[in-house]
Design a protein around this motif. Structure first.
Motif, short mmCIF file in Angstrom:
data_model
loop_
_atom_site.label_atom_id
_atom_site.label_comp_id
_atom_site.label_asym_id
_atom_site.label_seq_id
_atom_site.Cartn_x
_atom_site.Cartn_y
_atom_site.Cartn_z
N VAL A 235 -6.36 2.78 -2.86
CA VAL A 235 -6.50 2.52 -1.41
C VAL A 235 -7.50 3.52 -0.84
N GLY A 236 -7.89 3.29 0.40
CA GLY A 236 -8.78 4.23 1.06
C GLY A 236 -7.97 5.38 1.66
N LYS A 237 -8.64 6.51 1.84
CA LYS A 237 -7.94 7.66 2.42
C LYS A 237 -7.38 7.36 3.81
N THR A 238 -8.12 6.52 4.57
CA THR A 238 -7.63 6.20 5.92
C THR A 238 -6.30 5.46 5.88
N THR A 239 -6.10 4.65 4.85
CA THR A 239 -4.82 3.96 4.71
C THR A 239 -3.68 4.96 4.58
N ALA B 8 -5.44 8.76 -3.18
CA ALA B 8 -6.06 7.49 -2.78
C ALA B 8 -6.69 6.78 -3.98
N ALA B 9 -7.38 7.56 -4.82
CA ALA B 9 -8.02 6.97 -6.00
C ALA B 9 -6.98 6.37 -6.93
N TYR C 192 -3.82 8.16 5.70
CA TYR C 192 -3.70 8.92 6.94
C TYR C 192 -3.11 8.10 8.08
N ARG C 193 -3.18 6.75 7.96
CA ARG C 193 -2.55 5.93 8.98
C ARG C 193 -1.03 6.13 8.95
N GLU D 269 -7.61 12.71 -1.76
CA GLU D 269 -8.61 11.94 -2.51
C GLU D 269 -8.02 11.44 -3.82
N ALA E 55 0.84 -1.20 0.00
CA ALA E 55 0.00 0.00 0.00
C ALA E 55 0.87 1.26 0.00
#
Lengths: 199, 199
Positions: free
Chosen positions: A49-53, A44-45, A55-56, A41, A17
């Motif tokens: 992956v998702g945005k939370t991935t 991520a697109a 931000y983690r 956004e 990721a």
């Protein structure tokens, strides 16, 4: 023990990721997007992956951009430490090789251009990617002044500006495509010999 | 006769508008706005004119930006033509003086940074503002090679990259505020003398 196992087991997926996120960031920058326009956004697109991935791993866009830019810079080469001239060529040749890569060119553009708008990105990029080279070049030049390979009254800051500046110049305004393989050598030799005729 | 009179009478007002439009464009760029983000609406609002007043003079944003950027570059200084060293100092000193002006710094940033995104702006800025200096510097260096003030095997392109690059370097990474008054002189003298000790 369990924690260690879990983190090990988790690593491959999170590494994938991370790589995808970094690649997406670089792709968008290479497409000509400035830091101001980049959005989490869009990254991520593009990375799938998702945005939370994201931000983690990265608290904000600037941190991500700096890390992404740093990955495309070549690592510092080992310096033989025998000839000041050869060590300078090795250092400048980094810039020559990077100039051939579209992504590295873009990184340099971003680092150069965002400095007024997004001080934080350029300052952190400087620390991560440029400062180690500056430190190495300063050491090589100082060594040369100390051991007589360079003239005793050399202004090390000016020498750095001439050498580094020439590479920036070719990077920006040089011919399209790869720079000549002997460019770093020729820049160093011209700077060493000077423009004036030998007395 | 009447036409001439009319155009004369009309000039002051249209000149004022033109100045306001150029100033507004530069202000917005100095505020950190990239060419991509600049809009004719924002320029018109800042200048206090209608959009049609702008379009009467400039067909598009890129043309306006190039003209605006060109106004803040100093004109080429007269070159004495006596000493190659002095003529080079005069040419580089332009860059030193401009570096102290926030607007000129921004212009340089825009010209450097937009090159991939907005080729047209950077190409036209190059033609208007940079090329005349390049031509002048090349002439001075070639004269020096021809008359023996410079060494016969000097690579003029490399010499230009070293000199111009050093000024770009200080412009980007030099100390905040004004650059030292003798900077152009010191850059030229270092480049002339070279880094190696005299034999």
């Amino acid at each position: 023990m369990t924690t260690e196992h879990q983190s090990r087991a988790g690593r491959p997926r999170s590494e994938r990721a991370e790589k995808a996120i970094i690649a997406a960031t670089l792709d968008l920058i290479a497409d000509g997007m400035g830091v101001a326009e980049l959005s989490m956004e869009a990254i991520a697109a593009r990375a799938g992956v998702g945005k939370t991935t994201i931000y983690r791993r990265w608290a904000n866009k600037e941190d991500l951009v700096v890390d992404a830019l740093a990955t495309i810079r070549h690592p510092l080469p080992p310096l033989a430490g025998e000839s000041v001239r050869d060590d300078l060529v090795a250092l400048l040749d980094l810039a020559r090789r990077e100039a051939g890569q579209r992504r590295a060119r873009c990184a340099m553009n971003v680092a150069l251009s965002e400095s007024d708008r997004s001080k934080r990105v350029s300052e952190r990029f400087y620390k991560l990617a440029l400062e180690p080279r500056r430190v190495a070049m300063r050491e090589v030049l100082s060594r040369g002044v100390a051991n007589g390979e360079l003239r005793p009254d050399l202004d090390v800051d000016l020498a750095m500006a001439l050498l580094t500046g020439a590479m920036i110049f070719f990077n920006k305004w040089g011919p399209e495509g790869d720079l000549p393989e002997d460019l770093a050598e020729r820049v160093v030799d011209h700077a060493m010999a000077g423009f004036a005729p030998r007395a």
